[in-house]
Design a protein around this motif. Structure first.
Motif, short mmCIF file in Angstrom:
data_model
loop_
_atom_site.label_atom_id
_atom_site.label_comp_id
_atom_site.label_asym_id
_atom_site.label_seq_id
_atom_site.Cartn_x
_atom_site.Cartn_y
_atom_site.Cartn_z
N GLN A 33 -10.46 21.74 -35.23
CA GLN A 33 -9.91 20.58 -35.06
C GLN A 33 -8.91 20.46 -34.50
OE1 GLN A 33 -12.66 19.14 -34.54
NE2 GLN A 33 -12.20 16.92 -34.83
N ALA A 34 -7.72 20.59 -35.53
CA ALA A 34 -6.38 20.24 -34.74
C ALA A 34 -5.83 22.01 -33.36
CB ALA A 34 -5.41 21.59 -36.25
N ALA A 35 -6.86 22.37 -33.53
CA ALA A 35 -6.41 24.12 -32.53
C ALA A 35 -7.06 23.25 -31.10
CB ALA A 35 -7.00 25.06 -32.94
N ARG A 36 -8.53 22.70 -31.57
CA ARG A 36 -8.47 22.00 -29.51
C ARG A 36 -7.51 20.47 -29.73
NH1 ARG A 36 -14.51 20.32 -31.55
NH2 ARG A 36 -14.70 22.57 -32.29
N ALA A 37 -7.26 19.73 -31.33
CA ALA A 37 -6.47 19.11 -30.46
C ALA A 37 -5.23 19.00 -29.57
CB ALA A 37 -6.14 18.03 -31.13
N GLY A 38 -4.81 20.78 -30.15
CA GLY A 38 -3.08 21.18 -29.38
C GLY A 38 -2.03 20.88 -30.87
N VAL A 39 -2.55 20.56 -31.79
CA VAL A 39 -1.28 20.03 -32.57
C VAL A 39 -1.57 21.49 -33.77
CG1 VAL A 39 -1.30 17.94 -32.40
CG2 VAL A 39 -2.74 18.73 -33.57
N GLU A 40 0.18 21.83 -34.31
CA GLU A 40 0.63 22.54 -35.29
C GLU A 40 -0.12 21.05 -36.79
OE1 GLU A 40 1.70 25.49 -36.05
OE2 GLU A 40 0.06 25.79 -33.92
N VAL A 41 -0.76 22.07 -37.66
CA VAL A 41 -0.89 21.58 -39.18
C VAL A 41 -0.26 21.32 -40.16
CG1 VAL A 41 -2.85 19.98 -38.71
CG2 VAL A 41 -3.33 22.02 -39.52
N SER A 42 0.55 20.97 -41.28
CA SER A 42 1.63 21.55 -42.03
C SER A 42 0.04 21.78 -43.17
CB SER A 42 2.72 21.34 -42.01
OG SER A 42 2.01 19.21 -42.85
N LEU A 43 0.61 22.52 -43.84
CA LEU A 43 -0.06 22.27 -45.25
C LEU A 43 -0.18 20.81 -46.26
CD1 LEU A 43 -1.35 24.74 -46.68
CD2 LEU A 43 0.10 25.48 -48.49
N PRO A 44 0.40 20.17 -46.71
CA PRO A 44 -0.47 19.05 -47.12
C PRO A 44 -0.79 18.16 -45.92
CG PRO A 44 2.44 19.63 -47.13
CD PRO A 44 1.68 20.33 -46.48
N GLU A 45 -1.00 18.10 -45.04
CA GLU A 45 -1.85 17.66 -44.12
C GLU A 45 -3.41 18.12 -44.17
OE1 GLU A 45 1.38 16.46 -40.57
OE2 GLU A 45 -0.12 17.81 -40.05
N VAL A 46 -3.01 19.50 -44.29
CA VAL A 46 -4.63 20.28 -44.72
C VAL A 46 -4.84 19.62 -45.61
CG1 VAL A 46 -5.74 22.77 -44.63
CG2 VAL A 46 -3.70 22.31 -42.72
N VAL A 47 -4.36 19.95 -46.60
CA VAL A 47 -4.99 19.09 -48.23
C VAL A 47 -5.22 18.11 -47.89
CG1 VAL A 47 -4.26 19.00 -49.88
CG2 VAL A 47 -3.68 21.30 -49.75
N THR A 48 -4.50 17.43 -47.60
CA THR A 48 -4.86 15.61 -47.91
C THR A 48 -6.67 15.36 -46.47
OG1 THR A 48 -3.34 15.06 -46.10
CG2 THR A 48 -3.26 14.38 -48.25
N ASP A 49 -6.36 16.45 -45.17
CA ASP A 49 -7.54 16.20 -44.62
C ASP A 49 -8.97 17.30 -44.99
OD1 ASP A 49 -8.48 15.31 -41.63
OD2 ASP A 49 -9.47 17.35 -42.20
N THR A 50 -8.85 17.97 -45.34
CA THR A 50 -9.94 18.33 -45.95
C THR A 50 -10.42 17.75 -47.51
OG1 THR A 50 -8.48 19.93 -47.88
CG2 THR A 50 -8.97 20.47 -46.50
N LEU A 51 -9.17 16.75 -48.21
CA LEU A 51 -10.36 16.57 -49.43
C LEU A 51 -11.44 15.29 -48.87
CD1 LEU A 51 -7.80 16.75 -51.65
CD2 LEU A 51 -9.60 18.09 -51.74
N SER A 52 -11.40 14.58 -47.85
CA SER A 52 -11.74 13.43 -46.96
C SER A 52 -11.99 13.25 -45.28
CB SER A 52 -10.46 12.18 -46.70
OG SER A 52 -9.39 12.96 -45.95
#
Lengths: 287, 283
Positions: A33-52
Motif C-alpha cells: 500500500q505504501a509503495a503504491r501511495a509512494g510514501v515511506e513507512v517507518s517501523l512503528p507505523e507498520v506495526v500499528t497498521d498491521t494490527l488494525s
C-alpha cells in the motif's frame, strides 16, 4: 491449582507469538500500500497498521476479540450477524444429533453384549468404521436428504449422530463388559435374572466408560454439525459463517466463528464433565 | 418386488446361520472369527442391492452396489489421480510432518515440568476443539494446492500425538529410571534405551487416532477450495452433478485407504511393541 501459572504462561506465550505473526504476515500488504501511495513507512507505523487492517491475512488477537464481542453481544440475538444466532443453529443440530447417536449407540451396545452373533458380526465393523473418514459423506447426505424433501435441522443432525454413534458403541461395549467374573458370579448366586444383572450390575458399572465416550462424541458431533453446514445452501450456522468468510476474504469473521465453535465445544465437554463428576460421586465411584 | 423379498430372505437366512455358527465350538477359531463379520458385510451389500432394485430407488438418491462397482472400474484413472492428490500428497505428507513435530516437541517439553504442566491442559483442550474449522484460513494462506491440505493435517494430528507422547514419556516407572541411573546412563541413553521404547504403546495410540484425522482433514480442506482434482473436490462437484455413483466410488476408495493406513500403522506398532502385554497376549 499449581498448574495455573504454567497454563497462563503458555497462553501468554501464544498471544505474544500471535502478535508477532500478525505483524510478520500483514506487513507485506502495508508495504505494498505504501509503495503504491509512494510514501515511506517507518517501523512503528507498520506495526500499528498491521494490527488494525480491515482484511488482514491474520487478524490480531484484539481484532478477533472485538469480532467475538460484537458478534456475541453487540447484535440482536435474532440478527443474521449475531454469532449467538449462528451458534444456536449449529448447537441445536449438534444436540439433536448427539441425542440420536448416543441413544442408538447405547442400544446397539446392549444388543452386542447380550447377543453373541451380533457381537461377532457387528463389532468388527464398528471398529473398522472408526478408521474411515466418515465426514467425507457429509455433503452427499445433505444433498440426498434435500432431494427427498428433508431439509433444515435433520440432515445436519444425522451427520452429527453418525459421528457420535461409534465412540459410544465402542465405549459402552467395553463398559457393559467391565464387571469381572467375581461380580457376575455373585449375581448368579443371588439368582438374578439377566434383566436384573443388566440394570443392577452392568449398567452402573459402565457409567465411567459411558461418560468418557460421551466427551469424545459430543466434540465429534459438533464437528459433524459444522461440516454439515459447509455444502452449498446452508445460510446459517457456524459452518456457513466459515464458508462465507472464506469466500469473501473476511478473515475476522472466520476467526470469530472459529472461536465461537471452540467456546461451544469447550462448554459442551465441560457440561458433560460436571455431569460425570456428579453422577459418579453419587454412585460412589469417584477415584 | 422379487428382488426385495429375495434379499430379505437371504439376509434372514444368513443371520440365522451366523447365530447358529456363533454358538458352535468352532466359533473360537480364527477362520470363523473372520468369516462371520465377512458374511454379515456381504449380506448388508446384498440387502442394499435388493432394496434399490426392488423398490426402484433412483440412482440419484442411492445407487446400487453393483452400479458403484461398475463406476469404480470405469473411472479408475480419476480415482487414482484423486488418491495421489489427496491421500499421498495432502494427507501423508501432513501426517509425517505433524507427527514428527509432535514427537520432537514432546521430547523437548519433557525436560521441563513447568512447560508440561502448562502445555498439557492446553493441548488436551485443543485436541477436543473442532480443528477442521481452521481449514479455510490455511487454504487462504497456503493456496489451493496440496500444501494447504497438508497444513490442515499437520494442525489436526499435532495435538493428539503430542498429548499421547508426553503421557508415554512419563510411563517408565521410577524403579526402571533408577536402574538406568545406577548404570550411570546419561539423559540421551535413558531416553533412547528406556523411555522412548516404553513410550511406544502410547505414541502409537496417538498415531492411530491421527490416521483418521489426517484423511478427514485432507478431504474436508478441499471443500474450501482446491485444484480440479482431489477426493474432496470430486465429492463436492459430483454431488452437485447428482452423479452419486462417483461419490460412492470416492467414498469406497477413502474407506479402503483409511483402513489400509490404519492397518499399516497398527502393523508397525505390532513389530515395534512386540514386548508389550497387549501384543503378547494375541498370538
Amino acid at each position: 491449582m499449581r498448574s495455573v501459572l504454567p497454563i497462563l504462561t503458555v497462553l501468554g506465550a501464544i498471544v505474544v507469538l500471535w502478535y508477532g505473526a500478525t505483524v510478520w504476515l500483514n506487513a507485506q500488504w502495508t508495504y505494498d500500500q505504501a509503495a503504491r501511495a509512494g510514501v515511506e513507512v517507518s517501523l512503528p507505523e507498520v506495526v500499528t497498521d498491521t494490527l488494525s487492517q480491515e482484511r488482514p491475512v491474520l487478524p490480531a488477537p484484539h481484532q478477533v476479540a472485538g469480532g467475538l464481542w460484537d458478534g456475541l453481544l453487540g447484535q440482536k440475538v435474532t440478527s443474521k450477524r449475531s454469532l449467538v444466532y449462528h451458534g444456536w443453529v449449529t448447537l441445536s443440530a449438534t444436540l439433536l444429533g448427539f441425542a440420536i447417536g448416543t441413544g442408538a449407540g447405547i442400544l446397539l451396545a446392549v444388543g452386542i453384549v447380550h447377543n453373541r452373533a451380533m457381537d461377532m458380526s457387528v463389532m468388527p465393523w464398528a471398529i473398522a468404521s472408526q478408521t474411515i473418514p466418515i465426514l467425507a459423506i457429509a455433503p452427499m447426505v445433505i444433498v440426498v436428504l434435500a432431494s427427498l424433501g428433508i431439509t433444515g435441522l435433520l440432515p445436519k443432525a444425522m451427520i452429527s449422530a453418525y459421528l457420535s454413534f461409534f465412540p459410544v458403541v465402542v465405549g459402552m461395549v467395553k463398559g457393559l463388559r467391565s464387571p469381572d467374573h467375581m461380580q457376575l458370579d455373585q449375581m448368579r448366586t443371588y439368582n438374578a435374572t439377566r434383566g436384573q444383572m443388566f440394570w443392577k450390575l452392568r449398567l452402573p458399572a459402565s457409567m465411567p466408560y459411558l461418560f468418557a465416550s460421551l466427551k469424545v462424541s459430543v466434540a465429534a458431533s459438533l464437528v459433524g454439525a459444522i461440516v454439515g453446514e459447509l455444502p452449498a445452501g446452508a445460510s446459517s450456522g457456524l459452518g456457513a459463517r466459515l464458508l462465507s468468510g472464506s469466500y469473501y476474504g473476511q478473515t475476522i469473521q472466520i476467526w470469530s466463528a472459529l472461536f465461537t465453535a471452540a467456546i461451544l465445544a469447550a462448554l459442551l465437554v465441560m457440561i458433560i464433565g460436571v455431569l460425570e463428576r456428579r453422577t459418579l460421586k453419587r454412585m460412589g465411584m469417584v477415584r | 418386488m422379487s428382488w426385495l423379498w429375495g434379499a430379505v430372505i437371504f439376509w434372514l437366512a444368513a443371520w440365522a446361520f451366523n447365530v447358529w455358527l456363533a454358538k458352535q465350538p468352532v466359533a473360537r477359531t480364527r477362520m470363523v472369527r473372520l468369516f462371520i463379520p465377512g458374511l454379515f458385510g456381504v449380506t448388508l451389500l446384498i440387502l442394499w442391492e435388493g432394496i434399490v432394485r426392488g423398490l426402484q430407488v433412483p440412482g440419484v438418491i442411492l445407487p446400487a452396489p453393483s452400479a458403484i462397482w461398475a463406476t469404480i472400474w470405469a473411472s479408475l484413472a480419476i480415482l487414482r489421480e484423486d488418491f495421489v492428490q489427496t491421500i499421498l500428497k495432502g494427507a501423508l505428507s501432513g501426517y509425517v510432518i505433524g507427527c514428527g513435530a509432535a514427537v520432537l516437541m514432546a521430547i523437548a517439553i519433557d525436560r521441563s515440568p513447568f512447560l508440561q504442566r502448562g502445555l498439557l491442559p492446553v493441548g488436551n483442550f485443543v485436541a477436543a476443539l473442532p480443528v477442521v474449522g481452521i481449514a479455510p484460513i490455511l487454504v487462504m494462506w497456503f493456496g489451493f494446492d496440496w500444501q494447504s491440505k497438508a497444513a490442515v493435517v499437520v494442525v489436526m494430528v499435532f495435538f493428539p500425538v503430542l498429548v499421547n507422547t508426553v503421557a508415554g514419556l512419563a510411563a517408565s516407572d521410577r524403579m526402571q529410571r533408577d536402574q538406568m541411573a545406577t548404570w550411570s546412563a546419561g539423559y540421551g541413553q535413558t531416553l533412547l534405551k528406556l523411555r522412548l521404547p516404553a513410550a511406544m504403546p502410547f505414541i502409537f495410540n496417538g498415531l492411530k487416532i491421527a490416521t483418521t484425522l489426517a484423511l478427514i482433514g485432507a478431504i474436508v480442506a478441499e471443500f474450501f477450495g482446491s485444484p480440479t482434482r482431489g477426493m474432496g473436490f470430486r465429492i463436492s462437484t459430483a454431488v452437485g452433478q447428482l452423479s452419486l455413483d462417483l461419490v460412492w466410488a470416492e467414498i469406497a476408495v477413502a474407506a479402503l485407504a483409511g483402513s489400509a493406513f490404519y492397518g499399516l500403522v497398527a502393523g508397525i506398532e505390532k513389530a515395534v511393541t512386540f514386548w508389550h502385554p497387549s501384543q503378547r497376549g494375541r498370538r
